[in-house]
Design a protein around this motif. Structure first.
Motif, PDB file in Angstrom:
ATOM      1  N   LYS A  50       0.852  -1.182   0.000  1.00 43.85           N
ATOM      2  CA  LYS A  50       0.000   0.000   0.000  1.00 43.85           C
ATOM      3  C   LYS A  50       0.891   1.235   0.000  1.00 43.85           C
ATOM      4  O   LYS A  50       1.704   1.419   0.907  1.00 43.85           O
ATOM      5  CB  LYS A  50      -0.921   0.005   1.218  1.00 43.85           C
ATOM      6  CG  LYS A  50      -1.882   1.198   1.252  1.00 43.85           C
ATOM      7  CD  LYS A  50      -2.850   1.094   2.412  1.00 43.85           C
ATOM      8  CE  LYS A  50      -3.748   2.322   2.493  1.00 43.85           C
ATOM      9  NZ  LYS A  50      -4.557   2.517   1.274  1.00 43.85           N
ATOM     10  N   LEU A  51       0.730   2.063  -1.024  1.00 37.74           N
ATOM     11  CA  LEU A  51       1.564   3.252  -1.189  1.00 37.74           C
ATOM     12  C   LEU A  51       0.683   4.438  -1.508  1.00 37.74           C
ATOM     13  O   LEU A  51      -0.048   4.436  -2.499  1.00 37.74           O
ATOM     14  CB  LEU A  51       2.583   3.046  -2.308  1.00 37.74           C
ATOM     15  CG  LEU A  51       3.420   4.274  -2.712  1.00 37.74           C
ATOM     16  CD1 LEU A  51       4.325   4.705  -1.565  1.00 37.74           C
ATOM     17  CD2 LEU A  51       4.239   3.988  -3.970  1.00 37.74           C
ATOM     18  N   ASP A  52       0.730   5.456  -0.669  1.00 35.40           N
ATOM     19  CA  ASP A  52       0.036   6.711  -0.933  1.00 35.40           C
ATOM     20  C   ASP A  52       1.099   7.770  -1.189  1.00 35.40           C
ATOM     21  O   ASP A  52       1.742   8.274  -0.274  1.00 35.40           O
ATOM     22  CB  ASP A  52      -0.840   7.106   0.259  1.00 35.40           C
ATOM     23  CG  ASP A  52      -1.705   8.330  -0.057  1.00 35.40           C
ATOM     24  OD1 ASP A  52      -1.356   9.091  -0.980  1.00 35.40           O
ATOM     25  OD2 ASP A  52      -2.724   8.520   0.628  1.00 35.40           O
ATOM     26  N   ARG A  53       1.295   8.109  -2.457  1.00 42.96           N
ATOM     27  CA  ARG A  53       2.378   9.011  -2.812  1.00 42.96           C
ATOM     28  C   ARG A  53       2.128  10.427  -2.312  1.00 42.96           C
ATOM     29  O   ARG A  53       3.074  11.200  -2.141  1.00 42.96           O
ATOM     30  CB  ARG A  53       2.580   8.988  -4.331  1.00 42.96           C
ATOM     31  CG  ARG A  53       3.095   7.623  -4.795  1.00 42.96           C
ATOM     32  CD  ARG A  53       2.799   7.346  -6.255  1.00 42.96           C
ATOM     33  NE  ARG A  53       3.614   8.093  -7.142  1.00 42.96           N
ATOM     34  CZ  ARG A  53       4.403   7.576  -8.102  1.00 42.96           C
ATOM     35  NH1 ARG A  53       4.489   6.266  -8.243  1.00 42.96           N
ATOM     36  NH2 ARG A  53       5.102   8.323  -8.883  1.00 42.96           N
ATOM     37  N   ALA A  54       0.870  10.790  -2.091  1.00 39.27           N
ATOM     38  CA  ALA A  54       0.567  12.134  -1.613  1.00 39.27           C
ATOM     39  C   ALA A  54       1.070  12.353  -0.194  1.00 39.27           C
ATOM     40  O   ALA A  54       1.431  13.468   0.189  1.00 39.27           O
ATOM     41  CB  ALA A  54      -0.941  12.390  -1.667  1.00 39.27           C
ATOM     42  N   THR A  55       1.121  11.279   0.594  1.00 35.65           N
ATOM     43  CA  THR A  55       1.554  11.399   1.991  1.00 35.65           C
ATOM     44  C   THR A  55       2.889  10.719   2.258  1.00 35.65           C
ATOM     45  O   THR A  55       3.512  10.952   3.293  1.00 35.65           O
ATOM     46  CB  THR A  55       0.509  10.766   2.923  1.00 35.65           C
ATOM     47  OG1 THR A  55       0.428   9.354   2.652  1.00 35.65           O
ATOM     48  CG2 THR A  55      -0.860  11.393   2.703  1.00 35.65           C
ATOM     49  N   GLY A  56       3.333   9.874   1.328  1.00 38.71           N
ATOM     50  CA  GLY A  56       4.561   9.117   1.538  1.00 38.71           C
ATOM     51  C   GLY A  56       4.333   7.813   2.273  1.00 38.71           C
ATOM     52  O   GLY A  56       5.276   7.035   2.473  1.00 38.71           O
ATOM     53  N   GLU A  57       3.074   7.553   2.676  1.00 38.00           N
ATOM     54  CA  GLU A  57       2.769   6.309   3.383  1.00 38.00           C
ATOM     55  C   GLU A  57       3.111   5.107   2.512  1.00 38.00           C
ATOM     56  O   GLU A  57       2.704   5.018   1.358  1.00 38.00           O
ATOM     57  CB  GLU A  57       1.281   6.260   3.734  1.00 38.00           C
ATOM     58  CG  GLU A  57       0.864   4.974   4.429  1.00 38.00           C
ATOM     59  CD  GLU A  57      -0.642   4.841   4.582  1.00 38.00           C
ATOM     60  OE1 GLU A  57      -1.088   3.791   5.073  1.00 38.00           O
ATOM     61  OE2 GLU A  57      -1.361   5.785   4.184  1.00 38.00           O
TER      62      GLU A  57
END
Length: 358
Positions: A50-57
């Motif tokens: 799981k990768l959320d590029r907007a937050t870096g998560e």
């Protein structure tokens, strides 16, 4: 089959990136899909981060991993930079899917680019799509050097295209009756099959191909394109003969609210001339010289039909009611367009008109 590789697909659940992941799994690679996981499931056989590029998560889960090949379809430069910071030193080959919307002109074939956005821009607006992709390209070149491969696709078609630009035509032909055709039969149309594209990108990673290349097949006259679609449906027994096409000038279409390209009240794959002659006429030779192999039109249409025939449903395009109204108006006064030359008011989705939702 190529040697097993450790492959990362950033995205991997929608259209092109999904096709890349599926092809990579089929070739026996160890595939990791990294995305938010909100648009679909990763292909069977692929791992998921799981990768959320907007937050870096999620970046920490990838940091330090070694990947033989990375594939990215991102369009926001501020989301590409952090991923490059985390992975560039641990990637053997980096493939960025850009777009021919990076070119500043659509009316002629030109290599002039849009001025890039700031490299840390996080603006996702489609109005700066081309400029954002220019910045994305620069980031990949700066960080990956001779390990970067940047391709600029035109219209990508295939069964999972959410805009159904190709799909409009076989479905419309299957319904029968008089068919509204845009402009002139000589108007060019150009595309790249999503399956061909995914296979080529994986081949490029295998061979270490680098540089920047347009990803597009050779243009075809719109009339020949529609004939090819019809031939597939005739061969499959869906229709008995080629449809009754009525070619209506683009000025008349504009006057009656028919839109180009995609979306509501549109005729798929058509864009007005001369405003978009360059966009639909870029040379396909460089991609072919770099190993790209375009499937014949009948193969592309058959792939689409095989995937959609059981539950054919047009997701976008001109409604039958609207089409009938335009045809009726044309037959009442086919000469009216002569009085409206130069008064066209097309609505072409810009600059995301080539967005692939990959």
């Amino acid at each position: 089959m190529s040697t097993e590789k450790n492959v990362l697909v950033l995205g991997g659940t929608v259209f092109l990136s999904e096709a890349i992941a599926k092809h990579a799994v089929a070739r026996g690679h160890r595939v990791t899909v990294a995305s938010r996981g909100t648009t679909g499931e990763p292909p069977e056989g692929a791992g998921f981060v799981k990768l959320d590029r907007a937050t870096g998560e999620g970046l920490d889960a990838l940091r330090g991993e070694e990947f033989d090949a990375v594939f990215d379809v991102a369009r926001v430069p501020g989301y590409i930079g952090p991923v490059l910071d985390a992975l560039a030193d641990h990637a053997g080959h980096w493939s960025l899917v850009s777009t021919i919307s990076v070119y500043a002109r659509n009316d002629v074939v030109s290599d002039e680019l849009h001025e890039p956005t700031a490299p840390d821009s996080t603006d996702p607006g489609w109005e700066i799509y081309g400029a954002s992709k220019v910045a994305c390209e620069q980031l990949v070149r700066d960080r990956m050097g001779d390990k970067g491969f940047i391709t600029r696709p035109g219209l990508i078609v295939g069964p999972r295209d959410r805009n159904d630009r190709l799909g409009y035509w076989p479905l419309r032909f299957a319904e029968g009756g008089e068919v509204l055709a845009p402009g002139t039969p000589e108007r060019r149309v150009q595309w790249i099959d999503v399956e061909d594209y995914a296979a080529w990108l994986l081949d490029a990673a295998d061979t270490g191909l680098t540089g920047t290349i347009d990803a597009i097949g050779e243009p075809l006259a719109f009339g020949a394109f529609l004939d090819g679609v019809a031939d597939v449906l005739i061969e499959r027994g869906v229709i008995a003969e080629r449809p009754n096409l009525t070619w209506v000038p683009q000025e008349f279409l504009a006057e009656h609210g028919v839109n180009p390209w995609a979306g509501p009240d549109s005729l798929g794959m058509w864009v007005p001339s001369p405003e978009y002659d360059g966009m639909q006429g870029r040379p396909g030779g460089p991609a072919a010289a770099a190993g790209f192999r375009a499937s014949p039109l009948d193969v592309t249409v058959n792939r689409w039909w095989d995937a959609n025939a059981e539950a054919p449903q047009l997701k976008a395009g001109l409604t039958r009611e609207k089409e009938n109204a335009v045809l009726a108006a044309w037959h009442r006064d086919p000469d009216r367009v002569a009085h409206h030359e130069g008064e066209r008011h097309f609505t072409v989705p810009e600059p995301g008109n080539l967005k692939y939702e990959g």
